[in-house]
Design an enzyme around this catalytic site. Sequence first.
Site, mmCIF file in Angstrom:
data_model
loop_
_atom_site.group_PDB
_atom_site.id
_atom_site.type_symbol
_atom_site.label_atom_id
_atom_site.label_comp_id
_atom_site.label_asym_id
_atom_site.label_seq_id
_atom_site.Cartn_x
_atom_site.Cartn_y
_atom_site.Cartn_z
ATOM 1 N N TYR A 106 75.074 2.405 29.245
ATOM 2 C CA TYR A 106 73.961 3.378 29.136
ATOM 3 C C TYR A 106 74.171 4.554 30.099
ATOM 4 C CZ TYR A 106 71.707 -0.606 26.855
ATOM 5 O OH TYR A 106 71.412 -1.646 26.031
ATOM 6 N N TRP A 112 67.336 7.033 30.902
ATOM 7 C CA TRP A 112 66.405 6.408 29.958
ATOM 8 C C TRP A 112 65.005 6.442 30.551
ATOM 9 C CZ3 TRP A 112 71.215 5.686 28.306
ATOM 10 C CH2 TRP A 112 71.426 5.306 26.979
ATOM 11 N N TRP A 119 61.888 4.570 30.390
ATOM 12 C CA TRP A 119 61.163 3.573 31.190
ATOM 13 C C TRP A 119 62.043 2.960 32.272
ATOM 14 C CZ3 TRP A 119 59.104 -1.728 29.103
ATOM 15 C CH2 TRP A 119 60.020 -2.350 28.278
ATOM 16 N N ASP A 120 63.357 2.918 32.037
ATOM 17 C CA ASP A 120 64.272 2.477 33.099
ATOM 18 C C ASP A 120 64.075 3.345 34.338
ATOM 19 O OD1 ASP A 120 65.557 2.053 30.369
ATOM 20 O OD2 ASP A 120 66.859 0.817 31.601
ATOM 21 N N TYR A 145 79.179 7.039 24.541
ATOM 22 C CA TYR A 145 77.885 6.566 24.039
ATOM 23 C C TYR A 145 77.630 7.040 22.616
ATOM 24 C CZ TYR A 145 72.999 5.439 23.579
ATOM 25 O OH TYR A 145 71.827 4.916 23.131
ATOM 26 N N ASP A 175 64.584 -3.335 21.386
ATOM 27 C CA ASP A 175 65.333 -2.835 20.242
ATOM 28 C C ASP A 175 65.428 -3.804 19.075
ATOM 29 O OD1 ASP A 175 65.729 -1.232 22.424
ATOM 30 O OD2 ASP A 175 67.879 -1.041 22.193
ATOM 31 N N ARG A 190 74.596 -8.404 20.918
ATOM 32 C CA ARG A 190 74.055 -7.111 20.485
ATOM 33 C C ARG A 190 73.482 -7.188 19.068
ATOM 34 N NH1 ARG A 190 72.953 -3.542 24.189
ATOM 35 N NH2 ARG A 190 73.025 -1.978 22.532
ATOM 36 N N TYR A 212 70.029 -10.086 21.897
ATOM 37 C CA TYR A 212 69.118 -9.031 22.324
ATOM 38 C C TYR A 212 67.682 -9.214 21.825
ATOM 39 C CZ TYR A 212 69.772 -4.582 24.666
ATOM 40 O OH TYR A 212 69.786 -3.583 25.582
ATOM 41 N N TRP A 213 66.744 -9.371 22.717
ATOM 42 C CA TRP A 213 65.309 -9.410 22.436
ATOM 43 C C TRP A 213 64.896 -10.509 21.465
ATOM 44 C CZ3 TRP A 213 62.667 -7.071 26.032
ATOM 45 C CH2 TRP A 213 63.219 -5.949 26.668
ATOM 46 N N GLU A 247 71.362 -7.305 33.076
ATOM 47 C CA GLU A 247 70.410 -6.631 32.177
ATOM 48 C C GLU A 247 69.326 -7.623 31.735
ATOM 49 O OE1 GLU A 247 72.260 -4.952 28.708
ATOM 50 O OE2 GLU A 247 70.413 -3.978 28.044
#
Length: 421
Positions: free
Chosen positions: A32, A36, A38-39, A84, A164, A197, A344-345, A388
């Site tokens: 990244y 970003w 909110w980061d 990126y 995400d 991912r 992821y999430w 992360e």
Amino acid sequence: MTMDYEDLDRRARDILRGNDRGGYTLPTDGLYPYQWNWDSAFAAWGFAEFDLARAWTELETLFSGQWPNGMVPHILFHRPNAGYFPGPDVWGAEGIGPILSSGISQPPVAATFVRAIFEKDRTLGEPHARALFPKLVAWHRWFRDWRTEAGAVVVTHPWEAGRDNAPDWDGAMAAIDPVGVGEYKRRDTSHVDPAMRPTKYDYDRYIWLVQLGRRLRWDEAAMRTENPFRVADPAMTFILMRANRDLAILGRALGEDVGEIETWIGELEAGAAGLWNEEIGAYDSFDTRARKFSGCVTCASFLNWYGGVDDERMLSQIERVWSAKRYAVPSLDPGHPQFNSKRYWRGPVWAVFNTLIGLGLESCGRRDHAARLRETTRALIGEHGFAEYFDPIDGSPAGGGTFTWTAAVWLAWASPSARGA
Ligand code: GLC
């Protein structure tokens, strides 16, 4: 295991400094490479533990990218980086905002941290807070005008939610036929294991949605009509509710009129109540196009306390979910068929979500639950580093390493030395 907390504090500060690119902080180098939204707000909160001036700069740089319509973009592309994808050429938003950026926003945690940083030193903070206050109001008004349906906050792209690849979006994603998306080369999977991912199926739809926004020149009125993806999210709703509460407190301290903000809080409370899914007994995401709940208990479901809604019904839910695996709070209910401890999430633990849930529990007076969550988070980071995110079964670190927001929440909340909010 005895932990060397001083060493951990030092490493966390080094991560923030190491990811500092002069005025803004990268989430992590490589994966990244930009600022970003909110980061960055979390980074400011972390910096505030040891360098208040730097904390304010972080927030000011973030708001220097604010669009004329009030939106604060989810990524600011300060300097080009070929590593990126999708970069500014794909987003096609040049000329709209003052800095090259994406065309969507992210969870509005900034006002809460602005208030927290202001409280640490009001004299130093006042000019900064005064300058940021109208910008925060404009951003929150943008949410009110363009991102609410029946009082709840909707997202127009999974990336806008900051979760995400969460299963919350599966229904709305399945309704998209990513026709004409074309060829593109992902970069994320060259930095971390593809198994962690999102899949190509998801990615095609992410890019298709970006292309739609670009075609509409990110015009909110056009997008409201044409975007098939408008999903109401409990996390966004509770985060904006809390942000408005903190903004009203800040505004009062600065002698500003906060009547409009108070109206928004009431609307969000009504909107959040509408996200209660009786079938699963939890707050849930709601696809406003298909008029359907997602049916998932996720880490977003537990932000009610953070929003200021002390709901008894969620206590048994959080106890059930966090005792199912060793480390709390998994991003998806371990009993859900889609649960995957690495993807992821869809299962892993994010220290930032634990922090928001913990801050909420604390502010609602649920001290035992808050303390327990803080201890788990402390153990997770202490034993497994500043990753992360983490596997909730064995704690193993996943995704990018030396992560800014994990270091920031360590310093401001999880470490024994934290002075926090
Ligand atoms: C991922 C996360 C998002 C975060 C970004 C940078 O896209 O899902 O929440 O802001 O990475 O860390």
